[in-house]
Design an enzyme around this catalytic site. Sequence first.
Site, mmCIF file in Angstrom:
data_model
loop_
_atom_site.group_PDB
_atom_site.id
_atom_site.type_symbol
_atom_site.label_atom_id
_atom_site.label_comp_id
_atom_site.label_asym_id
_atom_site.label_seq_id
_atom_site.Cartn_x
_atom_site.Cartn_y
_atom_site.Cartn_z
ATOM 1 C CE LYS A 68 -17.536 22.749 -17.250
ATOM 2 N NZ LYS A 68 -17.959 21.683 -16.913
HETATM 3 C C1 LIG Z 1 -17.538 21.097 -15.448
HETATM 4 C C2 LIG Z 1 -18.511 19.925 -15.247
HETATM 5 C C3 LIG Z 1 -18.893 19.802 -13.587
HETATM 6 C C4 LIG Z 1 -18.181 21.009 -12.712
HETATM 7 O O1 LIG Z 1 -18.845 22.190 -12.757
HETATM 8 P P1 LIG Z 1 -17.979 23.390 -12.059
HETATM 9 O O2 LIG Z 1 -18.765 24.527 -12.439
HETATM 10 O O3 LIG Z 1 -16.550 23.476 -12.605
HETATM 11 O O4 LIG Z 1 -18.079 23.161 -10.700
HETATM 12 C C5 LIG Z 1 -19.524 18.852 -13.388
HETATM 13 N N1 LIG Z 1 -20.058 18.084 -14.204
HETATM 14 C C6 LIG Z 1 -19.746 18.130 -15.296
HETATM 15 C C7 LIG Z 1 -20.378 17.178 -16.398
HETATM 16 C C8 LIG Z 1 -18.985 18.957 -16.011
HETATM 17 O O5 LIG Z 1 -18.669 19.199 -17.273
#
Ligand SMILES: *Cc1c(COP(=O)(O)O)cnc(C)c1O
Length: 432
Positions: free
Chosen positions: A107
Amino acid sequence: MKFCSTNKKSGLVSFKEAILKGIADDGGLFMPTEIPKLSKDFFNNISSLSFQEISYTVARVFLGDEIPSQTLKQIIDDAINFEAPLVEIDENIKVLELFHGPTLAFKDFGARFMARTMSYFREQSNHEATILVATSGDTGSAVANGFFNIEGIKVVLLYPSEKVSRIQEQQLTTLGGNISALEVEGTFDDCQRMVKEAFADKEITSKITLSSANSINIARLLPQSFYYFSAYFQLKDRSKSLIFSVPSGNFGNLTAGLIAYEMGLPVERFIAATNINDVFPVFLKTGIFNAKASIQTISNAMDVGNPSNLARIIFLYGNPQSIAEKIFSCSFSDAETKNGIKDLYSKSAYIIDPHGAVGYLALKDYISQTGLKSYNGIVLETAHPAKFPDIVEETLGVKINLPENLKSCLEKGKVAVKISNDVKELKKILLS
Ligand SMILES: *Cc1c(COP(=O)(O)O)cnc(C)c1O
């Protein structure tokens, strides 16, 4: 480039409007009105490009008419200042490590890019904005980090009490400055609902400028398409069929992959890997979508019972049959996830975190169902295993070293305000 709403009931907007609004007036999510294909030249010359240059080429398609090229280059160099290496597990399977940013999860890509583009657009206005974010763990820390000390922007984070790991909570609650954390007595879905209710509240929106930074914001989504291209260009043999397995919760990461595909990246199949929060695989199988309350798992950033980006996937491909032609989906329990972590470790000494492990299992499932012999199967590793030390260490019986920035964050004091899952309390805080 103009952006439209997935509900198709509100007018077209610029990228600037889309990023600052977060959600369209008709309640839909913003999408580009068209997704142009990148040139053959780009794909032919790609090996000579750096990750930043690849990112710039992709970003220019959507933002080139709103941000001058030198500025856009700077934004990218500053936001994407870490790599996304492709690690080879064996001839067919690779892991794309997306955890080399400051909060050790993928993210960081979206949050850092969004913070800098938003700051660019806000330089032209003079009122303060409040970013309201619901987080199941990693979103909040990435957003907090991305926006930390950015002038004219405040960040208010909502996270579910006792449903994030200790490390995640420390990352959410120790920055201070323009970042405040609210600890909600409820689930992640409660947090998401409260954010939606606050956005729909006329009194709040008339008094403060609210914006979102969840994966629903288009500025979070677009930069996540960069690393799909970079993964492709790191492959030794690009002639084999390309499969991406994406550990999914709100499906932002997967949607970004679909955008890369629409831009011409030759992806054979996407795999939406979920934990037991399985509304998406059930939707593909039965054609019926039923939002559910989320269930807590060891891959907690994927504990989502009503994935927000489903609207975008339906916008792109329409009905579940057409979606299933492009996306395979399956779900795994916590026990299976732990076995996945063990399996990969015993085969190749690679330590994967619980989210990535779900992706790894889903890829293996897809391969055994299709009987593919030779392929490029890329598992997106969305977080560093050190963020989940208890599970990983217990499962493997080995000690994981904490990266330096995690260590220092663990030593700081937590600052958070505890609130109930009633939007009235949130409202009081926002207006105070
Ligand atoms: C947010 C997150 C996900 C899921 O991602 P999305 O884009 O919401 O599907 C998977 N793994 C980790 C470690 C995350 O932080």
